[in-house]
Scaffold this motif. Structure first.
Motif, PDB file in Angstrom:
ATOM      1  N   SER A 103      45.826  45.349  17.711  1.00 42.46           N
ATOM      2  CA  SER A 103      44.519  44.742  17.967  1.00 42.46           C
ATOM      3  C   SER A 103      44.624  43.449  18.777  1.00 42.46           C
ATOM      4  O   SER A 103      43.657  43.036  19.401  1.00 42.46           O
ATOM      5  N   ASN A 104      45.790  42.800  18.747  1.00 43.09           N
ATOM      6  CA  ASN A 104      45.996  41.605  19.551  1.00 43.09           C
ATOM      7  C   ASN A 104      47.481  41.442  19.847  1.00 43.09           C
ATOM      8  O   ASN A 104      48.330  42.087  19.226  1.00 43.09           O
ATOM      9  N   LEU A 105      47.805  40.561  20.777  1.00 40.37           N
ATOM     10  CA  LEU A 105      49.191  40.433  21.229  1.00 40.37           C
ATOM     11  C   LEU A 105      50.102  39.793  20.189  1.00 40.37           C
ATOM     12  O   LEU A 105      51.323  39.997  20.222  1.00 40.37           O
ATOM     13  N   LEU A 106      49.534  39.028  19.259  1.00 39.34           N
ATOM     14  CA  LEU A 106      50.376  38.414  18.238  1.00 39.34           C
ATOM     15  C   LEU A 106      50.922  39.451  17.253  1.00 39.34           C
ATOM     16  O   LEU A 106      51.908  39.186  16.565  1.00 39.34           O
ATOM     17  N   GLU A 107      50.304  40.610  17.205  1.00 42.31           N
ATOM     18  CA  GLU A 107      50.857  41.693  16.399  1.00 42.31           C
ATOM     19  C   GLU A 107      52.059  42.331  17.093  1.00 42.31           C
ATOM     20  O   GLU A 107      52.893  42.965  16.452  1.00 42.31           O
ATOM     21  N   VAL A 108      52.118  42.153  18.412  1.00 46.52           N
ATOM     22  CA  VAL A 108      53.257  42.664  19.188  1.00 46.52           C
ATOM     23  C   VAL A 108      54.352  41.604  19.245  1.00 46.52           C
ATOM     24  O   VAL A 108      55.541  41.887  19.048  1.00 46.52           O
ATOM     25  N   TRP A 109      53.939  40.357  19.525  1.00 40.90           N
ATOM     26  CA  TRP A 109      54.890  39.237  19.655  1.00 40.90           C
ATOM     27  C   TRP A 109      54.471  38.141  18.672  1.00 40.90           C
ATOM     28  O   TRP A 109      53.810  37.166  19.053  1.00 40.90           O
ATOM     29  N   PRO A 110      54.844  38.243  17.412  1.00 41.86           N
ATOM     30  CA  PRO A 110      54.374  37.294  16.395  1.00 41.86           C
ATOM     31  C   PRO A 110      54.850  35.865  16.599  1.00 41.86           C
ATOM     32  O   PRO A 110      54.248  34.931  16.047  1.00 41.86           O
ATOM     33  N   ASN A 111      55.907  35.663  17.392  1.00 40.31           N
ATOM     34  CA  ASN A 111      56.435  34.310  17.597  1.00 40.31           C
ATOM     35  C   ASN A 111      55.984  33.681  18.910  1.00 40.31           C
ATOM     36  O   ASN A 111      56.470  32.617  19.291  1.00 40.31           O
ATOM     37  N   LEU A 112      55.044  34.327  19.593  1.00 41.16           N
ATOM     38  CA  LEU A 112      54.526  33.781  20.840  1.00 41.16           C
ATOM     39  C   LEU A 112      53.799  32.467  20.554  1.00 41.16           C
ATOM     40  O   LEU A 112      52.936  32.406  19.679  1.00 41.16           O
ATOM     41  N   GLU A 113      54.146  31.402  21.316  1.00 42.00           N
ATOM     42  CA  GLU A 113      53.578  30.094  20.996  1.00 42.00           C
ATOM     43  C   GLU A 113      53.003  29.326  22.173  1.00 42.00           C
ATOM     44  O   GLU A 113      52.245  28.373  21.981  1.00 42.00           O
ATOM     45  N   VAL A 114      53.345  29.724  23.434  1.00 44.91           N
ATOM     46  CA  VAL A 114      52.846  28.923  24.548  1.00 44.91           C
ATOM     47  C   VAL A 114      52.711  29.783  25.804  1.00 44.91           C
ATOM     48  O   VAL A 114      53.519  30.686  26.039  1.00 44.91           O
ATOM     49  N   PHE A 115      51.668  29.476  26.575  1.00 48.81           N
ATOM     50  CA  PHE A 115      51.436  30.125  27.860  1.00 48.81           C
ATOM     51  C   PHE A 115      51.346  29.037  28.916  1.00 48.81           C
ATOM     52  O   PHE A 115      50.449  28.195  28.885  1.00 48.81           O
ATOM     53  N   PHE A 116      52.323  29.030  29.842  1.00 52.77           N
ATOM     54  CA  PHE A 116      52.282  28.142  30.992  1.00 52.77           C
ATOM     55  C   PHE A 116      51.520  28.858  32.098  1.00 52.77           C
ATOM     56  O   PHE A 116      51.996  29.866  32.623  1.00 52.77           O
ATOM     57  N   HIS A 117      50.360  28.364  32.435  1.00 51.44           N
ATOM     58  CA  HIS A 117      49.498  29.087  33.368  1.00 51.44           C
ATOM     59  C   HIS A 117      49.145  28.217  34.565  1.00 51.44           C
ATOM     60  O   HIS A 117      49.184  26.985  34.505  1.00 51.44           O
ATOM     61  N   GLY A 118      48.811  28.849  35.665  1.00 53.20           N
ATOM     62  CA  GLY A 118      48.417  28.139  36.874  1.00 53.20           C
ATOM     63  C   GLY A 118      47.974  29.119  37.928  1.00 53.20           C
ATOM     64  O   GLY A 118      47.888  30.324  37.685  1.00 53.20           O
ATOM     65  N   GLY A 119      47.689  28.614  39.120  1.00 49.39           N
ATOM     66  CA  GLY A 119      47.292  29.480  40.229  1.00 49.39           C
ATOM     67  C   GLY A 119      45.801  29.613  40.378  1.00 49.39           C
ATOM     68  O   GLY A 119      45.276  29.601  41.490  1.00 49.39           O
ATOM     69  N   ILE A 120      45.092  29.749  39.256  1.00 51.95           N
ATOM     70  CA  ILE A 120      43.637  29.827  39.256  1.00 51.95           C
ATOM     71  C   ILE A 120      43.126  29.079  38.029  1.00 51.95           C
ATOM     72  O   ILE A 120      43.883  28.790  37.101  1.00 51.95           O
ATOM     73  N   SER A 121      41.843  28.769  38.030  1.00 55.14           N
ATOM     74  CA  SER A 121      41.263  28.075  36.890  1.00 55.14           C
ATOM     75  C   SER A 121      41.358  28.931  35.632  1.00 55.14           C
ATOM     76  O   SER A 121      41.137  30.142  35.654  1.00 55.14           O
ATOM     77  N   PHE A 122      41.666  28.263  34.521  1.00 55.27           N
ATOM     78  CA  PHE A 122      41.772  28.963  33.244  1.00 55.27           C
ATOM     79  C   PHE A 122      40.414  29.113  32.564  1.00 55.27           C
ATOM     80  O   PHE A 122      40.256  29.942  31.669  1.00 55.27           O
ATOM     81  N   ALA A 123      39.431  28.304  33.008  1.00 56.24           N
ATOM     82  CA  ALA A 123      38.143  28.253  32.317  1.00 56.24           C
ATOM     83  C   ALA A 123      37.486  29.626  32.132  1.00 56.24           C
ATOM     84  O   ALA A 123      37.033  29.948  31.028  1.00 56.24           O
ATOM     85  N   PRO A 124      37.411  30.495  33.166  1.00 57.62           N
ATOM     86  CA  PRO A 124      36.744  31.780  32.963  1.00 57.62           C
ATOM     87  C   PRO A 124      37.494  32.728  32.023  1.00 57.62           C
ATOM     88  O   PRO A 124      36.930  33.741  31.594  1.00 57.62           O
ATOM     89  N   TYR A 125      38.744  32.409  31.707  1.00 54.99           N
ATOM     90  CA  TYR A 125      39.572  33.319  30.914  1.00 54.99           C
ATOM     91  C   TYR A 125      39.837  32.813  29.499  1.00 54.99           C
ATOM     92  O   TYR A 125      40.432  33.510  28.687  1.00 54.99           O
TER      93      TYR A 125
END
Length: 502
Positions: free
Chosen positions: A234-256
Motif C-alpha cells: 500500500s505504500n513504499l515504507l512497506e517495501v523499504w521500512p528503513n527509508l528515511e530521506v529523499f534528496f530531491h531537485g530539478g523541479i519544484s517539490f510543491a506540486p508533489y
C-alpha cells in the motif's frame, strides 16, 4: 548505526567550514574568483580578457560581458570538436546535454574534472553531511541509496567526447566505492530505454534495504507507483521500512508534496532539496523547517546576480553575492571551473537569508508566461497548485500552462493542462481557488484579472493518465535531465498535448 556515527564524526570538520559561510561570504567568494582567473589566465579566453592582470570583482564585471548559452555557443562548439585551452586549461571529454525548458534545441554544457570532483561530487557529500548533522539519529549507511540516473553516448561531432544527462555522467565517473552503497549497478542505471530501465530498477531494488533516494520527484513517483503495483503493497515504507530521506531537485517539490506523503506515510521521512544543475551544484537545504537552500560558496564557483528588471537590458548590471538584497528576484550569473564565464544560467532566485546566504528558486528568466503584462512565474504556479490542492484534496501529477491570445471575439487567458493523480471532486472550486491563489501571489496577475476587463479566468483541460509521459517520450525527453515545460508564451506545448489527449 555504527557506520553512520563514524561518518558523522568524519564530516564534523566540514560542517564547521560550512558554518563559517555565515560571516565570511565576501572573503570566500573573492578567493574563488581569484583562483578561477589565475587558473585560466593562459587560456585563449583568459588572454583575451586579461585575466593575468589580477582583476578585482568590479573590474572583472566591467571587462567580461554577461552571456547566455547562445553567446557562448561558438566556444562550446569548438570544445565539442576537441579543441583545448579555450576557456579552461585542457580539453573536455564530458558534456552535460539538456534540451532546456523553453525550446527543443540541445544545450551542451562542458564538465571538467574540477567540476566533477570539486563541485558535483562535493555537493553530494556535503548534502549527506548536512543531513546527518540535522538528523543525529539517522541510520543512513545501514542500507543503500537508490539514484535514478540518465545516460550518455559519444558525440556525433567527436567520438572521444561523451554527451548526456548530468546524472548519467556523474554515475559513470563516480568512485567505484560508491557502488558499495547504492543500487542498482551502473549498467542498469545507464540503460537508454527509460521504460525498460524503470522496470529493471523496480525488479532489482524491491528486495534491497533502501535508506535514501536521490533524484527528480516526478520520476520517483512514477517508479514508486510501479513498485506498489508490482509488490501489491500500500505504500513504499512497506517495501523499504528503513527509508528515511529523499534528496530531491530539478523541479519544484510543491506540486508533489502530498503525493509523497501518501507514498511515504511517516513523520520520520525527511526531505532535502538540492539545487544541482548541468552547470554545477549550487545549494542545499540545511534546515528541515526552512525551504531556503544554503548557497555553497567554496566550490570554485563565483556568483553574481542580475536584478530581474535588468535581465533584458543590453548591458545588465550584476551585483556580487555580498551586495544582494532580501526578497528581490535575481537572475543568477556564474563563473565556474568548467570555463563558463559570467554565464547567465537562466534560473531566477530570491534570497531568504543573508547570513548565511540562502535562496529559493523562483523560476526561469525565460520560463514564464506574459501575454498581458501578468508576468506569471513558475514559482507562482507551483505555489498556486499547492494551495488549490490543499483546499480541494486534489493531487497533481504534472501540468503546463500556455497562452490564449486576445482576439476580437475573446479575451486573453491562460490555458492549463493538468494531469491529476487524484482529481478534485469539484473542478469549478479547484479552478476558482487556483485563479484566486495566483492573484494573491502575483500583483501583476491580480491587476490584469481585475473585473475581467481584458484578461479572463484560466481554463483547465484535464489530461488523461500518462499524457505527459507520452508527450515526453514522443519528443525524446524521457530521462532525469528533462522536465515538463511549466510555462511558455508559445502555444506549441499545449497544442501538442491536446492532440495526444484525444
Amino acid at each position: 548505526m555504527v557506520l553512520t556515527k563514524l561518518a558523522s564524526y568524519i564530516f564534523a570538520d566540514r560542517i564547521k567550514e560550512i558554518e563559517r559561510f555565515k560571516d565570511n561570504a565576501e572573503i570566500i567568494q573573492k578567493k574563488q574568483l581569484q583562483k578561477l582567473l589565475s587558473t585560466a589566465k593562459k587560456t585563449e579566453w583568459g588572454k583575451m580578457y586579461g585575466y593575468a592582470d589580477g582583476l578585482t570583482p568590479h573590474a572583472y564585471a566591467e571587462r567580461v560581458p554577461a552571456r547566455g548559452y547562445e553567446q557562448l555557443r561558438p566556444y562550446i562548439d569548438r570544445l565539442l570538436a576537441g579543441e583545448s585551452n579555450l576557456t579552461w586549461p585542457g580539453s573536455f571529454n564530458w558534456f552535460s546535454q539538456s534540451s532546456g525548458t523553453t525550446d527543443d534545441k540541445s544545450k551542451f554544457i562542458p564538465v571538467s574534472n574540477d567540476t566533477f570532483n570539486k563541485v558535483h561530487y562535493r555537493g553530494g557529500v556535503d548534502s549527506v553531511a548536512i543531513y546527518l548533522h540535522l538528523n543525529p539519529e539517522s541510520d543512513f549507511f545501514s542500507g543503500k541509496g537508490l539514484i535514478l540516473g540518465g545516460t550518455h553516448s559519444p558525440s556525433k561531432v567527436n567520438n572521444k567526447v561523451h554527451c548526456g544527462d548530468l546524472s548519467g555522467l556523474l554515475i559513470d565517473n563516480a568512485n567505484p566505492l560508491l557502488n558499495l552503497i547504492r543500487v542498482p549497478d551502473k549498467k542498469v542505471v545507464l540503460m537508454n530505454d527509460w521504460g525498460k530501465k524503470l522496470q529493471k530498477i523496480m525488479e532489482l531494488t524491491v528486495s534491497e534495504d533502501i535508506t535514501n533516494l536521490s533524484g527528480i520527484p516526478s520520476w520517483f513517483l512514477l517508479l514508486g507507483k510501479k513498485i506498489l503495483q508490482y509488490t501489491g503493497k500500500s505504500n513504499l515504507l512497506e517495501v523499504w521500512p528503513n527509508l528515511e530521506v529523499f534528496f530531491h531537485g530539478g523541479i519544484s517539490f510543491a506540486p508533489y508534496r502530498e503525493q509523497f506523503k501518501a507514498l511515504l506515510p511517516s513523520d520520520n521521512m525527511h526531505y532535502i532539496e538540492t539545487y544541482n544543475a548541468s552547470e554545477g551544484f549550487f545549494a542545499v537545504q540545511n534546515d528541515f523547517s526552512d525551504p531556503g537552500m544554503l548557497l555553497m560558496i567554496d566550490y570554485g564557483i563565483y556568483y553574481e546576480f542580475i536584478p530581474l528588471e535588468e535581465v533584458d537590458c543590453e548591458f545588465p548590471k550584476a551585483v556580487p553575492l555580498w551586495e544582494v538584497e532580501l526578497g528581490k528576484t535575481y537572475a543568477m550569473v556564474i563563473s565556474t571551473n568548467s570555463g563558463l564565464w559570467r554565464y547567465i544560467i537562466g534560473d531566477t532566485v530570491q534570497f531568504t537569508s543573508l547570513s548565511p546566504h540562502k535562496i529559493i528558486l523562483t523560476g526561469r528568466t525565460k520560463h514564464f508566461i506574459n501575454i498581458c503584462g501578468e508576468e506569471l512565474m513558475v514559482g507562482n504556479t507551483d505555489r498556486g497548485i499547492e494551495m488549490a490542492c490543499n483546499k480541494t484534496g486534489a493531487r497533481v501529477r504534472e501540468y503546463t500552462v500556455g497562452p490564449v491570445f486576445m482576439t476580437e471575439k475573446q479575451k486573453a487567458r491562460h490555458h492549463w493542462i493538468i494531469e491529476f493523480e487524484k482529481a478534485p471532486d469539484d473542478m469549478e472550486l479547484f479552478n476558482e481557488t487556483l485563479d484566486k491563489a495566483l492573484q494573491s501571489l502575483n500583483s501583476d496577475y491580480e491587476a490584469k484579472r481585475k473585473n475581467d476587463i481584458t484578461f479572463d479566468r484560466l481554463t483547465i483541460t484535464v489530461g488523461r493518465e500518462g499524457l505527459f509521459y507520452d508527450w515526453m517520450k514522443q519528443n525524446g525527453k524521457l530521462g532525469g535531465q528533462h522536465k515538463v515545460p511549466r510555462l511558455s508564451n508559445q502555444t506549441r506545448f499545449v497544442e501538442e498535448l491536446m492532440k495526444l489527449n484525444q
